[in-house]
Design a protein around this motif. Structure first.
Motif, PDB file in Angstrom:
ATOM      1  N   VAL A  25      -8.499  -0.504   0.522  1.00  0.00           N
ATOM      2  CA  VAL A  25      -7.584  -0.672  -0.566  1.00  0.00           C
ATOM      3  C   VAL A  25      -8.102  -1.784  -1.295  1.00  0.00           C
ATOM      4  O   VAL A  25      -8.666  -2.735  -0.784  1.00  0.00           O
ATOM      5  CB  VAL A  25      -5.656  -0.712  -0.015  1.00  0.00           C
ATOM      6  CG1 VAL A  25      -6.001   0.504   1.010  1.00  0.00           C
ATOM      7  CG2 VAL A  25      -5.594  -2.381   0.672  1.00  0.00           C
ATOM      8  N   SER A  27      -5.692  -3.714  -3.180  1.00  0.00           N
ATOM      9  CA  SER A  27      -5.049  -5.111  -3.325  1.00  0.00           C
ATOM     10  C   SER A  27      -4.627  -5.845  -2.419  1.00  0.00           C
ATOM     11  O   SER A  27      -4.906  -4.506  -1.058  1.00  0.00           O
ATOM     12  CB  SER A  27      -3.649  -4.544  -4.642  1.00  0.00           C
ATOM     13  OG  SER A  27      -3.101  -4.459  -3.795  1.00  0.00           O
ATOM     14  N   ASP A  29      -1.795  -6.776  -1.690  1.00  0.00           N
ATOM     15  CA  ASP A  29      -0.955  -6.189  -1.341  1.00  0.00           C
ATOM     16  C   ASP A  29      -0.176  -4.792  -0.402  1.00  0.00           C
ATOM     17  O   ASP A  29       0.226  -4.757   0.182  1.00  0.00           O
ATOM     18  CB  ASP A  29       0.352  -6.108  -2.528  1.00  0.00           C
ATOM     19  CG  ASP A  29       0.600  -7.583  -3.591  1.00  0.00           C
ATOM     20  OD1 ASP A  29       0.860  -8.554  -2.454  1.00  0.00           O
ATOM     21  OD2 ASP A  29       0.727  -7.724  -4.661  1.00  0.00           O
ATOM     22  N   GLU A  30      -2.180  -3.938  -1.249  1.00  0.00           N
ATOM     23  CA  GLU A  30      -1.716  -2.653   0.058  1.00  0.00           C
ATOM     24  C   GLU A  30      -1.848  -2.612   1.122  1.00  0.00           C
ATOM     25  O   GLU A  30      -1.508  -1.862   1.839  1.00  0.00           O
ATOM     26  CB  GLU A  30      -2.781  -2.112  -1.232  1.00  0.00           C
ATOM     27  CG  GLU A  30      -2.496  -0.313  -0.796  1.00  0.00           C
ATOM     28  CD  GLU A  30      -2.262   0.509  -0.532  1.00  0.00           C
ATOM     29  OE1 GLU A  30      -1.543   1.626  -0.403  1.00  0.00           O
ATOM     30  OE2 GLU A  30      -0.632   0.066  -1.815  1.00  0.00           O
ATOM     31  N   ASP A  33       0.304  -4.309   2.829  1.00  0.00           N
ATOM     32  CA  ASP A  33       1.616  -3.259   3.485  1.00  0.00           C
ATOM     33  C   ASP A  33       1.401  -1.751   4.216  1.00  0.00           C
ATOM     34  O   ASP A  33       1.973  -1.813   4.789  1.00  0.00           O
ATOM     35  CB  ASP A  33       1.650  -2.269   2.018  1.00  0.00           C
ATOM     36  CG  ASP A  33       2.631  -2.571   1.023  1.00  0.00           C
ATOM     37  OD1 ASP A  33       3.456  -3.585   0.916  1.00  0.00           O
ATOM     38  OD2 ASP A  33       2.481  -2.047  -0.296  1.00  0.00           O
ATOM     39  N   CYS A  67      -5.349   3.584   5.407  1.00  0.00           N
ATOM     40  CA  CYS A  67      -6.161   3.193   4.316  1.00  0.00           C
ATOM     41  C   CYS A  67      -7.515   4.001   3.119  1.00  0.00           C
ATOM     42  O   CYS A  67      -6.982   4.828   2.482  1.00  0.00           O
ATOM     43  CB  CYS A  67      -7.491   2.623   4.419  1.00  0.00           C
ATOM     44  SG  CYS A  67      -6.575   0.384   4.829  1.00  0.00           S
ATOM     45  N   ARG A  70      -4.138   6.236   2.862  1.00  0.00           N
ATOM     46  CA  ARG A  70      -3.624   5.553   1.164  1.00  0.00           C
ATOM     47  C   ARG A  70      -5.348   6.746  -0.374  1.00  0.00           C
ATOM     48  O   ARG A  70      -4.128   6.629  -1.299  1.00  0.00           O
ATOM     49  CB  ARG A  70      -3.141   4.798   1.474  1.00  0.00           C
ATOM     50  CG  ARG A  70      -2.591   4.630   2.163  1.00  0.00           C
ATOM     51  CD  ARG A  70      -2.080   2.585   2.274  1.00  0.00           C
ATOM     52  NE  ARG A  70      -0.398   2.955   3.848  1.00  0.00           N
ATOM     53  CZ  ARG A  70       0.344   1.909   3.135  1.00  0.00           C
ATOM     54  NH1 ARG A  70       0.254   1.422   2.140  1.00  0.00           N
ATOM     55  NH2 ARG A  70       1.354   2.239   3.913  1.00  0.00           N
ATOM     56  N   GLU A  74      -4.035   8.169  -3.250  1.00  0.00           N
ATOM     57  CA  GLU A  74      -3.826   8.131  -4.414  1.00  0.00           C
ATOM     58  C   GLU A  74      -5.348   8.566  -5.179  1.00  0.00           C
ATOM     59  O   GLU A  74      -4.638   9.035  -6.799  1.00  0.00           O
ATOM     60  CB  GLU A  74      -4.158   6.961  -4.477  1.00  0.00           C
ATOM     61  CG  GLU A  74      -3.392   6.011  -4.105  1.00  0.00           C
ATOM     62  CD  GLU A  74      -2.034   5.674  -5.517  1.00  0.00           C
ATOM     63  OE1 GLU A  74      -2.642   5.631  -6.883  1.00  0.00           O
ATOM     64  OE2 GLU A  74      -1.308   5.803  -5.116  1.00  0.00           O
TER      65      GLU A  74
END
Length: 170
Positions: A25, A27, A29-30, A33, A67, A70, A74
């Protein structure tokens, strides 16, 4: 599975899971998460986890799948044109991660080796200039540079071997 057993068998994998997620991913932050969501899922299924032989492998597979899900989500939202841009950004992030790893390896070197490799490979000074700056003999500069590069190379190889084993185990 008790809270203590969960903490010692699953939760202790969170740092490895984060580093692995960050390779997929964009970031930090991602990636956080992803790990947090998986920890919640693992806690909810803590009794089933006891049946798994290799929790580390299961956790890493879960990170990869989460991942990819996600990223797929996206990519659908962004459309095909943005997909190509997204892929190049992922590659750039991976390159930056490797760059950060190498800088970390250099920072772990002894002071002389760190100074020599920085002046030679980052600042692009030649051996004569480095020997003057550090007040060392040219031969000592060459030896320290060779040793520094060898140590960094070995650490990069260990990192690559680890990542290849992780990918193969998935």
């Amino acid at each position: 599975m008790t809270h203590e057993i969960f903490k010692n068998t699953v939760f202790c994998l969170k740092d490895e899971m984060y580093r692995f997620a960050k390779r997929f991913v964009i970031s930090s932050d991602e990636a956080e998460d992803v790990v947090q969501d998986l920890m919640m899922k693992f806690w909810q299924k803590k009794e089933e986890l006891a049946n798994f032989g290799n929790l580390k492998s299961y956790a890493m597979k879960s990170v990869k799948n989460e991942c990819l899900n996600r990223l797929k989500h996206e990519d659908v939202k962004m459309g095909f044109a943005d997909f190509q841009k997204h892929r190049s950004e992922i590659h750039e992030v991976e390159s930056n991660n490797m760059k950060d790893q190498i800088i970390g390896f250099i920072n772990e070197l002894p002071e002389k080796q760190k100074a020599v490799i920085h002046l030679k490979d980052v600042e692009d000074f030649d051996v004569v200039e480095i020997s003057e700056i550090l007040e060392m003999e040219e031969n000592a500069v060459r030896v320290n540079l060779m040793r520094a590069r060898q140590k960094v190379k070995e650490k990069i190889q260990k990192l690559m071997d680890f990542e290849n084993r992780m990918i193969e185990s998935l």
